[in-house]
Write a protein that holds these residues in place. Structure first.
Motif, PDB file in Angstrom:
ATOM      1  N   GLY A  14       0.802  -1.216   0.000  1.00 46.35           N
ATOM      2  CA  GLY A  14       0.000   0.000   0.000  1.00 46.35           C
ATOM      3  C   GLY A  14       0.837   1.270   0.000  1.00 46.35           C
ATOM      4  N   GLN A  15       2.148   1.126  -0.141  1.00 48.29           N
ATOM      5  CA  GLN A  15       3.061   2.267  -0.170  1.00 48.29           C
ATOM      6  C   GLN A  15       3.604   2.471  -1.585  1.00 48.29           C
ATOM      7  N   PHE A  16       4.061   3.684  -1.827  1.00 47.45           N
ATOM      8  CA  PHE A  16       4.816   3.977  -3.044  1.00 47.45           C
ATOM      9  C   PHE A  16       6.292   3.757  -2.773  1.00 47.45           C
ATOM     10  N   LEU A  17       6.990   3.265  -3.784  1.00 45.84           N
ATOM     11  CA  LEU A  17       8.443   3.360  -3.860  1.00 45.84           C
ATOM     12  C   LEU A  17       8.707   4.399  -4.928  1.00 45.84           C
ATOM     13  N   ILE A  18       9.481   5.405  -4.590  1.00 42.95           N
ATOM     14  CA  ILE A  18       9.770   6.505  -5.509  1.00 42.95           C
ATOM     15  C   ILE A  18      11.258   6.447  -5.825  1.00 42.95           C
ATOM     16  N   ALA A  19      11.595   6.232  -7.082  1.00 43.87           N
ATOM     17  CA  ALA A  19      12.992   6.064  -7.479  1.00 43.87           C
ATOM     18  C   ALA A  19      13.790   7.332  -7.217  1.00 43.87           C
ATOM     19  N   MET A  20      14.954   7.162  -6.601  1.00 44.45           N
ATOM     20  CA  MET A  20      15.893   8.264  -6.435  1.00 44.45           C
ATOM     21  C   MET A  20      16.541   8.543  -7.799  1.00 44.45           C
ATOM     22  N   SER A  22      19.474   8.534  -8.717  1.00 39.72           N
ATOM     23  CA  SER A  22      20.588   7.632  -9.022  1.00 39.72           C
ATOM     24  C   SER A  22      20.137   6.331  -9.678  1.00 39.72           C
ATOM     25  N   LEU A  23      18.851   6.011  -9.589  1.00 39.00           N
ATOM     26  CA  LEU A  23      18.331   4.789 -10.214  1.00 39.00           C
ATOM     27  C   LEU A  23      18.019   5.093 -11.674  1.00 39.00           C
ATOM     28  N   THR A  24      18.883   4.638 -12.557  1.00 32.04           N
ATOM     29  CA  THR A  24      18.740   4.965 -13.982  1.00 32.04           C
ATOM     30  C   THR A  24      18.344   3.767 -14.837  1.00 32.04           C
ATOM     31  N   GLU A  25      18.199   2.606 -14.221  1.00 33.95           N
ATOM     32  CA  GLU A  25      17.871   1.383 -14.942  1.00 33.95           C
ATOM     33  C   GLU A  25      16.410   1.378 -15.386  1.00 33.95           C
ATOM     34  N   PRO A  26      16.158   1.244 -16.725  1.00 33.70           N
ATOM     35  CA  PRO A  26      14.773   1.140 -17.186  1.00 33.70           C
ATOM     36  C   PRO A  26      14.167  -0.170 -16.709  1.00 33.70           C
ATOM     37  N   PRO A  27      12.927  -0.250 -16.413  1.00 33.85           N
ATOM     38  CA  PRO A  27      11.914   0.804 -16.461  1.00 33.85           C
ATOM     39  C   PRO A  27      11.784   1.586 -15.145  1.00 33.85           C
ATOM     40  N   PHE A  28      12.773   1.420 -14.230  1.00 39.64           N
ATOM     41  CA  PHE A  28      12.650   2.024 -12.901  1.00 39.64           C
ATOM     42  C   PHE A  28      13.104   3.468 -12.821  1.00 39.64           C
ATOM     43  N   SER A  29      13.845   3.948 -13.810  1.00 45.48           N
ATOM     44  CA  SER A  29      14.294   5.332 -13.809  1.00 45.48           C
ATOM     45  C   SER A  29      13.096   6.274 -13.693  1.00 45.48           C
ATOM     46  N   ARG A  30      13.136   7.164 -12.699  1.00 47.91           N
ATOM     47  CA  ARG A  30      12.032   8.086 -12.405  1.00 47.91           C
ATOM     48  C   ARG A  30      10.718   7.328 -12.207  1.00 47.91           C
ATOM     49  N   GLY A  31      10.820   6.130 -11.676  1.00 46.72           N
ATOM     50  CA  GLY A  31       9.658   5.269 -11.485  1.00 46.72           C
ATOM     51  C   GLY A  31       8.964   5.494 -10.159  1.00 46.72           C
ATOM     52  N   VAL A  32       7.679   5.199 -10.171  1.00 41.12           N
ATOM     53  CA  VAL A  32       6.871   5.151  -8.958  1.00 41.12           C
ATOM     54  C   VAL A  32       6.219   3.772  -8.958  1.00 41.12           C
ATOM     55  N   ALA A  33       6.561   2.965  -7.965  1.00 37.89           N
ATOM     56  CA  ALA A  33       6.002   1.627  -7.853  1.00 37.89           C
ATOM     57  C   ALA A  33       5.017   1.583  -6.694  1.00 37.89           C
ATOM     58  N   TRP A 152      15.429   4.099  -3.143  1.00 36.05           N
ATOM     59  CA  TRP A 152      14.018   4.458  -3.172  1.00 36.05           C
ATOM     60  C   TRP A 152      13.646   5.326  -1.982  1.00 36.05           C
ATOM     61  N   LEU A 153      12.670   6.197  -2.184  1.00 39.31           N
ATOM     62  CA  LEU A 153      11.944   6.858  -1.105  1.00 39.31           C
ATOM     63  C   LEU A 153      10.640   6.083  -0.938  1.00 39.31           C
ATOM     64  N   THR A 154      10.034   6.151   0.233  1.00 41.13           N
ATOM     65  CA  THR A 154       8.724   5.538   0.423  1.00 41.13           C
ATOM     66  C   THR A 154       7.717   6.592   0.863  1.00 41.13           C
ATOM     67  N   ALA A 155       6.469   6.386   0.479  1.00 41.26           N
ATOM     68  CA  ALA A 155       5.369   7.275   0.876  1.00 41.26           C
ATOM     69  C   ALA A 155       4.070   6.476   0.820  1.00 41.26           C
ATOM     70  N   GLU A 156       3.112   6.867   1.625  1.00 40.48           N
ATOM     71  CA  GLU A 156       1.782   6.250   1.567  1.00 40.48           C
ATOM     72  C   GLU A 156       1.215   6.468   0.161  1.00 40.48           C
ATOM     73  N   ALA A 175       6.959  12.110  -4.852  1.00 37.32           N
ATOM     74  CA  ALA A 175       8.015  12.604  -3.959  1.00 37.32           C
ATOM     75  C   ALA A 175       7.509  13.771  -3.123  1.00 37.32           C
ATOM     76  N   GLY A 176       6.639  14.579  -3.709  1.00 38.54           N
ATOM     77  CA  GLY A 176       6.059  15.704  -2.977  1.00 38.54           C
ATOM     78  C   GLY A 176       5.229  15.262  -1.785  1.00 38.54           C
ATOM     79  N   LEU A 177       4.758  14.025  -1.779  1.00 35.48           N
ATOM     80  CA  LEU A 177       3.986  13.508  -0.643  1.00 35.48           C
ATOM     81  C   LEU A 177       4.820  13.485   0.636  1.00 35.48           C
ATOM     82  N   VAL A 178       6.134  13.379   0.499  1.00 41.45           N
ATOM     83  CA  VAL A 178       7.018  13.401   1.665  1.00 41.45           C
ATOM     84  C   VAL A 178       7.824  14.698   1.725  1.00 41.45           C
ATOM     85  N   GLY A 179       7.351  15.702   0.980  1.00 40.98           N
ATOM     86  CA  GLY A 179       7.964  17.024   1.047  1.00 40.98           C
ATOM     87  C   GLY A 179       9.286  17.159   0.324  1.00 40.98           C
TER      88      GLY A 179
END
Length: 192
Positions: A14-20, A22-33, A152-156, A175-179
């Motif tokens: 139920g959480q987001f993983l927000i790619a930092m 530095s994570l440039t590997e497709p398909p995770f680059s700028r990814g939100v899981a 990764w960053l995490t957020a609800e 990412a804005g969800l965690v400021g």
């Protein structure tokens, strides 16, 4: 002698993983899981901001289903991750009684059975849903290590980000969800 109890790790379901950055590997680059399942055996998630070449109508046509709603037929199908990309996953808010549905938490479910697509095509499916092809998977301890490595960053998870934010803005919005403004972060994890 008191027995020591081991505490199970908190789940990220139920959480987001927000790619930092530095994570440039497709398909995770700028990814939100969106994490669907997480326990001591690993984790399963769906990317919610990576566009595939398909539209929902394409998937329905391939399954020989008609869709009367042109807006639904034109909805994007996402790349959920690199594993089993031939398999479809519907992430949705309203719980239902579909054949193969997994209740993530009180708010979210993921369904993989044809009956949800039939319901959606006929206008009887969940009001808030997205479809992804494939999923993202992490083995036991892998996600925890990636979090320690600042991958990764995490957020609800947020309904607003998933269903009401354009795909190209979801990474920044999550990412804005965690400021945090991810564009202000360094492109690498620093170590002292």
């Amino acid at each position: 002698m008191a027995t020591m109890q081991t505490k199970s790790p908190p789940t990220l379901a139920g959480q987001f993983l927000i790619a930092m950055p530095s994570l440039t590997e497709p398909p995770f680059s700028r990814g939100v899981a969106f994490i669907c399942q997480h326990d001591e055996d690993g984790a399963v998630g769906l990317l919610v901001n990576q566009l595939s070449e398909y539209r929902f109508g394409d998937v329905l046509a391939q399954m020989k289903l008609d869709c009367k709603d042109p807006e639904l037929a034109d909805a994007p199908v996402l790349i959920g991750g690199p594993v089993q990309q031939e398999r479809g996953f519907v992430l949705h808010r309203e719980h239902g009684h579909w054949e193969s549905s997994y209740r993530i938490n009180a708010d979210w479910s993921v369904t993989t059975s044809r009956d949800i697509l039939v319901a959606m095509a006929s206008g009887d499916g969940p009001r808030l849903a997205l479809m992804a092809l494939g999923y993202s998977g992490w083995g036991a301890g892998q996600l925890e290590q990636e979090l320690k490595d600042n991958t990764w960053l995490t957020a609800e998870a947020s309904e607003r980000v998933i269903f009401h934010t354009p795909l190209e803005e979801r990474w920044s919005a999550a990412a804005g969800l965690v400021g945090i403004d991810p564009l202000q972060l360094p492109g690498y994890a620093g170590h002292a």
